[in-house]
Design an enzyme around this catalytic site. Structure first.
Site, PDB file in Angstrom:
ATOM      1  N   SER A 135      39.837 -53.267  17.405  1.00 36.54           N
ATOM      2  CA  SER A 135      39.199 -51.990  17.677  1.00 36.54           C
ATOM      3  C   SER A 135      37.955 -52.298  18.493  1.00 36.54           C
ATOM      4  O   SER A 135      37.092 -53.064  18.046  1.00 36.54           O
ATOM      5  CB  SER A 135      38.836 -51.343  16.337  1.00 36.54           C
ATOM      6  N   LYS A 161      42.696 -51.146  20.680  1.00 42.00           N
ATOM      7  CA  LYS A 161      42.336 -49.755  20.377  1.00 42.00           C
ATOM      8  C   LYS A 161      40.932 -49.519  20.906  1.00 42.00           C
ATOM      9  O   LYS A 161      40.020 -50.304  20.638  1.00 42.00           O
ATOM     10  CB  LYS A 161      42.412 -49.542  18.855  1.00 42.00           C
ATOM     11  N   LYS A 163      37.648 -47.011  21.180  1.00 39.40           N
ATOM     12  CA  LYS A 163      36.947 -45.835  20.674  1.00 39.40           C
ATOM     13  C   LYS A 163      36.720 -44.907  21.861  1.00 39.40           C
ATOM     14  O   LYS A 163      36.404 -45.381  22.963  1.00 39.40           O
ATOM     15  CB  LYS A 163      35.616 -46.255  20.047  1.00 39.40           C
ATOM     16  N   ASP A 188      40.895 -44.060  19.569  1.00 34.16           N
ATOM     17  CA  ASP A 188      40.427 -43.494  18.298  1.00 34.16           C
ATOM     18  C   ASP A 188      39.201 -42.625  18.589  1.00 34.16           C
ATOM     19  O   ASP A 188      38.169 -43.123  19.029  1.00 34.16           O
ATOM     20  CB  ASP A 188      40.051 -44.621  17.323  1.00 34.16           C
ATOM     21  N   GLU A 213      44.095 -41.581  17.583  1.00 39.60           N
ATOM     22  CA  GLU A 213      43.720 -41.538  16.170  1.00 39.60           C
ATOM     23  C   GLU A 213      42.713 -40.413  15.910  1.00 39.60           C
ATOM     24  O   GLU A 213      41.687 -40.322  16.595  1.00 39.60           O
ATOM     25  CB  GLU A 213      43.119 -42.907  15.823  1.00 39.60           C
ATOM     26  N   ASP A 238      43.592 -40.784  10.285  1.00 39.74           N
ATOM     27  CA  ASP A 238      42.739 -41.746   9.580  1.00 39.74           C
ATOM     28  C   ASP A 238      41.902 -40.968   8.555  1.00 39.74           C
ATOM     29  O   ASP A 238      42.328 -40.813   7.394  1.00 39.74           O
ATOM     30  CB  ASP A 238      41.864 -42.493  10.606  1.00 39.74           C
ATOM     31  N   LYS A 262      43.425 -47.092   4.982  1.00 40.81           N
ATOM     32  CA  LYS A 262      42.213 -47.852   4.652  1.00 40.81           C
ATOM     33  C   LYS A 262      42.086 -47.784   3.146  1.00 40.81           C
ATOM     34  O   LYS A 262      41.966 -46.691   2.574  1.00 40.81           O
ATOM     35  CB  LYS A 262      40.973 -47.237   5.304  1.00 40.81           C
ATOM     36  N   GLY A 290      40.307 -50.922   9.544  1.00 41.27           N
ATOM     37  CA  GLY A 290      39.180 -51.773   9.168  1.00 41.27           C
ATOM     38  C   GLY A 290      37.905 -50.950   9.120  1.00 41.27           C
ATOM     39  O   GLY A 290      37.835 -49.860   9.698  1.00 41.27           O
TER      40      GLY A 290
END
Ligand code: OSB
Ligand code: MG
Length: 375
Positions: A135, A161, A163, A188, A213, A238, A262, A290
């Protein structure tokens, strides 16, 4: 096992590189660790609550409060054989999943240690090849991001991934896809968009992302179902998946095609397994998310990722991406082909805790023992 004492401690560890999401930037982590002492065995759990209540309503402070006041006193002096039994001993406190999860997982960790079985087997795991993704946070410039991606691809990671947020999305994806047309890529948003952005989110389809996400509100799956009908890109949930019932409702509504599990967000291993099972029943693949964990939470994420429906690369990456020196031995390592290397035969969590280092990083500590009043 008789639960004799429970130690809460807060450690502080600076990140090797800042981590920025649509809700803010983190440079130093404050982390609440829980240690359960029972019959000469020690179990460790990591609370994944953040420094601020931005990702979820929980924070280190709220987790400390409910653990010290409600959850730890409820377990002290109790005979507990299994991590799976812990939840029914907790008082009826609503929410606070990350606090609950830290303590429940510490008991699973102790149980695995006491039975001398690997934690991953105790959880019902079977996978031994664990594909890894990374990420990558929002950077100061697109050039800095491209450099980071190049580094992670060279290290072998199988999925990138990114952000994203309004202003750091399509423009960035264009740059990334121009350079790497074929890599497995996802984004995400951590809830940075609304239904006003449907046309904009549809424009992500041309980047052939594995998933987007939690694009919409952190407590929503209903409107995500509407969005999923509009976009070709698979939606991954998520934040909103707080328990197996939510996962089931999201699956029935068609709110997502992928789920990020998670363990802290859902309140511990028992519920994480239940979420995994519900998703499997609905043919929704899952992967392990994570929360910038130390090696303790990381080792627990590795154990969870061995369950059969964790078929997609997770965000569980190498210790050295986050820490100058991790608090476990050996550190979490990733192979050149992008798989987590873990000792499958080692009992318990499979990693030793560097107690000297934990002690050095500790800024506060509270020991809960018998005789202290429960709520
Ligand atoms: O949404 O997955 C998220 C970190 C903090 C809060 C939310 C998220 C994240 C990550 C970190 O993506 C993943 C990692 O630990 O590497
Ligand atoms: Mg996320």
């Amino acid at each position: 096992m008789k639960i004799e004492t429970i130690t809460l401690r807060e450690i502080r560890m600076p990140l090797v590189h800042f981590f920025e999401t649509s809700f803010g930037r983190t440079t130093e982590r404050r982390i609440l660790l829980v240690t359960v002492h029972a019959d000469g065995v020690e179990g460790w759990g990591e609370c994944v609550a953040g420094e601020h209540p931005f990702y979820s309503p929980e924070s280190v402070e709220t987790a400390w409060y409910v653990l010290a006041r409600y959850f730890a006193p409820a377990l002290i002096g109790k005979q507990v054989e299994r991590g799976a039994e812990v939840r029914k001993l907790f008082p009826g406190v609503r929410g606070h999943n990350m606090a609950k999860g830290a303590l429940e997982n510490a008991v699973w960790d102790a149980e695995a240690g006491q039975k001398k079985v690997p934690l991953w087997k105790l959880l019902g795991g079977s996978r031994t090849e664990l594909p890894c993704g990374v990420s990558i946070g929002i950077q100061d410039s697109p050039e800095q991001l491209l450099e980071k991606i190049a580094t992670e691809l060279a290290a072998g990671y199988q999925r990138i991934k990114l952000k994203c947020k309004p202003g750091w999305d399509v423009n960035i994806l264009e740059r990334v896809r121009a350079k790497w047309p074929e890599i497995t890529l996802s984004v995400d948003a951590n809830s940075a968009y609304t239904l006003k952005d449907v046309e904009h989110l549809k424009s992500f389809d041309r980047f052939k992302l594995l998933m987007m996400e939690q694009p919409l509100w952190s407590d929503d799956f209903y409107f995500h179902a509407r969005l999923q009908k509009e976009v070709k890109t698979a939606i991954c949930l998520d934040e909103v998946i707080l328990h197996a019932r939510n996962a089931e409702a999201a699956a029935e509504l068609g709110a997502c095609r992928i789920v990020n599990v998670k363990v802290g967000r859902v309140g511990g291993f028992s519920e994480a397994i239940a979420v995994h099972d519900v998703c499997q029943k609905h043919h929704i693949p899952v992967w392990c998310g994570g929360m910038l964990e130390t090696g303790i939470g990381r080792s627990h994420n590795i154990a969870l990722s061995t369950l059969p429906n964790f078929t997609l690369a997770g965000d569980v990456s190498a210790s050295k991406r986050y820490w100058k020196e991790d608090i476990i031995e050996p550190e979490v390592k990733v192979s050149a082909a992008g798989f987590i290397q873990f000792d499958q035969a080692k009992p318990g969590r499979g990693y030793e805790i560097k107690k000297d280092l934990v002690e050095k990083f500790t800024v506060r500590k509270e020991v809960v023992r018998a005789g202290m009043a429960s709520a």
